[in-house]
Design an enzyme around this catalytic site. Structure first.
Site, short mmCIF file in Angstrom:
data_model
loop_
_atom_site.label_atom_id
_atom_site.label_comp_id
_atom_site.label_asym_id
_atom_site.label_seq_id
_atom_site.Cartn_x
_atom_site.Cartn_y
_atom_site.Cartn_z
N SER A 168 -29.52 19.09 48.57
CA SER A 168 -30.35 18.97 47.37
C SER A 168 -31.81 18.88 47.79
O SER A 168 -32.29 19.76 48.50
CB SER A 168 -29.91 17.77 46.53
OG SER A 168 -30.60 17.73 45.31
N HIS A 195 -28.74 22.47 45.38
CA HIS A 195 -29.32 22.19 44.06
C HIS A 195 -30.72 22.79 44.00
O HIS A 195 -31.55 22.52 44.87
CB HIS A 195 -29.41 20.69 43.82
CG HIS A 195 -28.07 20.01 43.78
ND1 HIS A 195 -27.93 18.66 43.94
CD2 HIS A 195 -26.81 20.50 43.58
CE1 HIS A 195 -26.65 18.33 43.85
NE2 HIS A 195 -25.96 19.43 43.65
N ASP A 288 -23.89 13.32 45.07
CA ASP A 288 -23.03 14.49 44.91
C ASP A 288 -22.39 14.86 46.23
O ASP A 288 -23.07 15.11 47.22
CB ASP A 288 -23.86 15.67 44.37
CG ASP A 288 -23.01 16.87 44.00
OD1 ASP A 288 -21.79 16.70 43.76
OD2 ASP A 288 -23.56 17.99 43.93
#
Length: 361
Positions: A168, A195, A288
């Site tokens: 991310s 992400h 995540d």
């Protein structure tokens, strides 16, 4: 209060960004600069908490301005780009490589149906990135990193059939480092969830493919995954690996609200490949993929997280460590060598890897 310097050459866009940011009571627009040289002076004069950075500007573009700020007066930088054109990808992602933390789409005008969503994303990103502690980037080459202590692997890994990576905030530059270090004949497919703000993934794939010289592409529903290729989840789709060796793209919801989700990728790889997989969790906010990396480890997969020192945000890897989900903790420059060492051609037996020196920081 987060004080923001807006760097943008268009007066119309300056006004729009200032209007959006000032609409949030926790954000204050400290100043505006319409080119890179003025931005450098404004950073010293105003000492803002964060900079929003345009890429295409006169005198000094956004990439060079980002590089200079990170070398001289480092602070969080968010790239605000109005172009998702592949031709513009190089400067955009080089700015992220130089130290920019995030990339968001330039908000559409007040009358546009997507204006409210764009504005929310900009405010959310500015708030989140303002909390990140950045470090100075040195203009000259850094001294060589000390060699880590080798350890003897405590088990002979099974034949690796897939590598799954989740990232991310701060991930693009780290992924470039890792993929650049993989050999051209890397004998396993690499499945990646990064992400990223919607609209930029195709440009990111083009940039990372050209800058690493490793085959990189967007995952396609039903496609057979092949060794020596990296697949990135496209915008708005979860990317899953099936037991039949094919990619599945899905839009159905995820409890985290993230799409694509690292958790969904890791879970599918655990179920499809079990001990014949490697899971890698990189820098990023939140958690995540942390639980699912633990699942991969419980099923015999080799699991790696990025170390704290090199992570822009130690959220995702830190959560995985807290769960005891990681076999190894490594900086990015070690991860590619680790993968190249542990993922052997199928002609090699497991016994060849029993004494392979692996690294834990």
């Amino acid at each position: 209060m987060t004080r923001v310097l807006i760097v943008e050459d268009s007066p119309v866009e300056q006004a729009l960004l200032a209007h959006i940011l000032n609409s949030d009571p926790s954000i204050e627009v400290a100043g505006v600069a319409d080119d890179g040289q003025k931005a450098l002076s404004a950073v010293e004069r105003l000492n803002p908490d964060l900079v929003t950075m345009d890429i295409h500007m006169p005198n000094l573009n956004g990439f060079e301005t980002t590089r200079r700020i990170m070398e001289e007066n480092p602070l969080p930088i968010v790239i605000v780009s109005g172009s998702t054109n592949i031709m513009d990808a190089d400067k955009t992602f080089r700015a992220m490589e130089a130290g920019a933390l995030a990339l968001v789409r330039k908000p559409r005008g007040v009358g546009h149906p997507d204006h409210a969503g764009d504005a929310r994303e900009l405010i959310k990103t500015v708030k989140a990135m303002s909390e990140v502690k950045v470090v100075k980037r040195w203009a000259r080459a850094r001294a060589p990193l000390p060699q880590p202590n080798p350890v003897i692997i405590d088990r002979a890994p099974a034949e690796i059939r897939a590598v799954a990576i989740g990232a991310s905030t701060g991930g693009p530059a780290v992924l470039q480092t890792i993929i650049s270090g993989l050999p051209a004949d890397f004998p396993a497919p690499v499945l990646i969830v990064q992400h990223m703000s919607a609209g930029f993934m195709e440009s990111f794939v083009a940039w990372i493919s050209s800058s690493t010289r490793f085959p990189v592409k967007l995952g396609v529903h039903g496609e057979i995954i092949v060794p020596g290729t990296a697949y990135l989840a496209p915008d708005g789709f979860h990317m899953l690996a099936g037991k039949d060796g094919r990619i599945t793209l899905a839009r159905n919801g995820d409890a985290s609200g993230l799409c694509p989700s690292v958790a969904r990728l890791f879970r599918s790889v655990a179920e499809a490949f079990g001990q014949n997989a490697v899971g890698v969790l990189l820098t990023g906010m939140g958690r995540d993929g942390a639980d699912e990396l633990k699942l991969m480890r419980s099923m015999g997969a080799v699991t790696i997280v990025q170390d704290r020192e090199s992570s822009v945000v130690f959220g995702m890897p830190g959560e995985a460590l807290r769960l005891d989900a990681a076999d190894y903790v490594l900086p990015p420059e070690r991860i590619a060598g680790f993968l190249a060492g542990i993922v052997k051609p199928r002609s090699g037996g497991a016994s060849d890897r029993k004494l392979l020196p692996l690294y834990r920081t």
